[in-house]
Design an enzyme around this catalytic site. Structure first.
Site, PDB file in Angstrom:
ATOM      1  N   LYS A  52      -4.832 -14.989  -3.309  1.00 25.59           N
ATOM      2  CA  LYS A  52      -4.592 -13.963  -3.851  1.00 25.59           C
ATOM      3  C   LYS A  52      -3.281 -13.532  -4.162  1.00 25.59           C
ATOM      4  O   LYS A  52      -2.856 -12.989  -4.944  1.00 25.59           O
ATOM      5  CB  LYS A  52      -5.251 -12.653  -2.713  1.00 25.59           C
ATOM      6  CG  LYS A  52      -6.650 -12.796  -2.478  1.00 25.59           C
ATOM      7  CD  LYS A  52      -6.916 -11.859  -1.236  1.00 25.59           C
ATOM      8  CE  LYS A  52      -8.607 -12.193  -1.230  1.00 25.59           C
ATOM      9  NZ  LYS A  52      -9.263 -11.374  -0.036  1.00 25.59           N
ATOM     10  N   GLN A  96      -7.548  -8.773   5.266  1.00 27.29           N
ATOM     11  CA  GLN A  96      -8.507  -9.881   5.129  1.00 27.29           C
ATOM     12  C   GLN A  96      -9.353  -9.783   6.234  1.00 27.29           C
ATOM     13  O   GLN A  96      -9.004  -9.635   7.253  1.00 27.29           O
ATOM     14  CB  GLN A  96      -7.419 -11.301   4.843  1.00 27.29           C
ATOM     15  CG  GLN A  96      -8.142 -12.504   4.789  1.00 27.29           C
ATOM     16  CD  GLN A  96      -8.927 -12.724   3.442  1.00 27.29           C
ATOM     17  OE1 GLN A  96      -8.322 -12.245   2.362  1.00 27.29           O
ATOM     18  NE2 GLN A  96     -10.025 -13.009   3.428  1.00 27.29           N
ATOM     19  N   ASP A 119     -10.383  -3.369  -2.374  1.00 23.54           N
ATOM     20  CA  ASP A 119     -11.309  -3.826  -2.118  1.00 23.54           C
ATOM     21  C   ASP A 119     -12.815  -3.234  -2.357  1.00 23.54           C
ATOM     22  O   ASP A 119     -13.667  -3.657  -2.342  1.00 23.54           O
ATOM     23  CB  ASP A 119     -11.428  -4.476  -0.462  1.00 23.54           C
ATOM     24  CG  ASP A 119     -10.748  -5.989  -0.262  1.00 23.54           C
ATOM     25  OD1 ASP A 119     -11.147  -6.728  -1.279  1.00 23.54           O
ATOM     26  OD2 ASP A 119     -10.589  -6.383   0.760  1.00 23.54           O
TER      27      ASP A 119
END
Ligand code: NDP
Length: 278
Positions: A52, A96, A119
């Site tokens: 990422k 995460q 997200d």
């Protein structure tokens, strides 16, 4: 024999488009920063987080890294998120997953400002998806839609079966296909006659988390098959939820693993970051 849907190429195309967009935004004085929070050092999470950060660097988004100890408390993590919510320089916040067991994931997801929830996991963004309003959409299912569209696969009016109903993949996937006017059925572990049901699909999307579970018997001749699953086999080789070589022979188009849905997730995360910046 199926056409291979090339997620590597399509994700690169999207990243290049985003890179250009970011350059234009920067010329207008706008800068983007993504806060990437990792708690503990689970090896798979380290790989995802690094990928990422690399993607951010490629398209010109600053990534602010927060590598926290495994022992970090829920309260400490919540405090960091509240600080980042208030920080105007930060456009996106990514935590995460999975988090260590002593931290409640739902609580953390709900603490992230919906405006910075790149997200697309916050209940407000999920709700917007349900009622058809604009909001951040979970990256993997959003990536599948891009794969289909950019491969000129017609969605409207098609029968789509989504196997799997997780909050991160299956459910948003089904809602997105509905938004694209497919006729959608969601299957799960309690579904009866799964084989017969899957054989009704013009587009079969599989996200069950079981290596090579979907064989040719589950697939109608000429169907489009999207394999969301990722598994690392004994010999370190990656495979999906679909028995690729068998299904490849009867599908009209198929996503490979690796190189199908996987690379799209990061491309769509970058897309959400640019949207947050805009
Ligand atoms: P989950 O384990 O959260 O969900 C699996 C779903 O599959 C559940 O809804 C479950 O049903 C259903 N299921 C399990 N077994 C069966 C069965 N025998 N028949 C029918 N349905 C079944 O997984 P995720 O959605 O998080 O992930 C799915 C896969 O996608 C995994 O392999 C994961 O690694 C991969 N993945 C890939 C990503 C990418 O970037 N490419 C991103 C995210 C995930 P029930 O609800 O009844 O238990």
């Amino acid at each position: 024999m199926a056409v291979i849907i090339d997620g590597k190429r399509i994700s690169q195309e999207i990243k290049d488009e985003l890179k250009e967009k970011v350059e234009r935004l920067k010329a207008d004085g706008k800068n983007a920063a993504l806060a990437v929070i990792q708690v503990g050092n689970d090896p798979a999470s380290c790989v995802y987080v690094n990928n990422k950060k690399k993607a951010c660097a490629y398209i010109g988004i600053e990534s602010l890294s927060y590598e926290l100890q495994e022992e970090t408390t829920e309260k400490e993590l919540l405090e960091l998120i509240h600080r980042l919510n208030e920080d105007e320089k930060v456009h996106g916040i990514l935590v995460q997953l999975p988090l260590p067991k002593h931290i409640n994931e739902d609580k953390i997801i709900q603490a992230i400002s919906p405006k910075k929830d790149v997200d697309g996991f916050h209940p407000e963004n999920v709700g917007k998806l349900v009622i058809g309003e604009k909001g951040f959409v979970s990256c993997t299912p959003a990536g599948v839609i891009q794969l289909l569209k950019r491969s000129n696969i017609e969605i409207a009016g098609k029968n789509c079966v989504v196997v799997g109903r997780s909050n991160i993949v299956g459910k948003p996937m089904a809602l997105l296909m509905l938004r694209e006017n497919a006729t959608v059925t969601i299957a799960h572990s309690k579904t009866q006659n799964l084989k017969e049901l899957c054989r009704t699909a013009d587009i079969l999307i599989v996200a069950i988390g079981k290596p090579r579970f979907i064989t040719a018997e589950y697939v109608k001749e000429g169907a489009v098959v999207v394999d969301v699953g990722i598994h690392r086999g004994e010999n370190n080789k990656l495979c999906g939820d679909v028995k690729y070589e068998e299904v490849f022979e009867i599908a009209s188009a198929i996503t490979p693993v690796p190189g199908g849905v996987g690379p799209m997730t990061i491309a769509m995360l970058m897309n959400n970051c640019v949207e947050a910046m805009e």
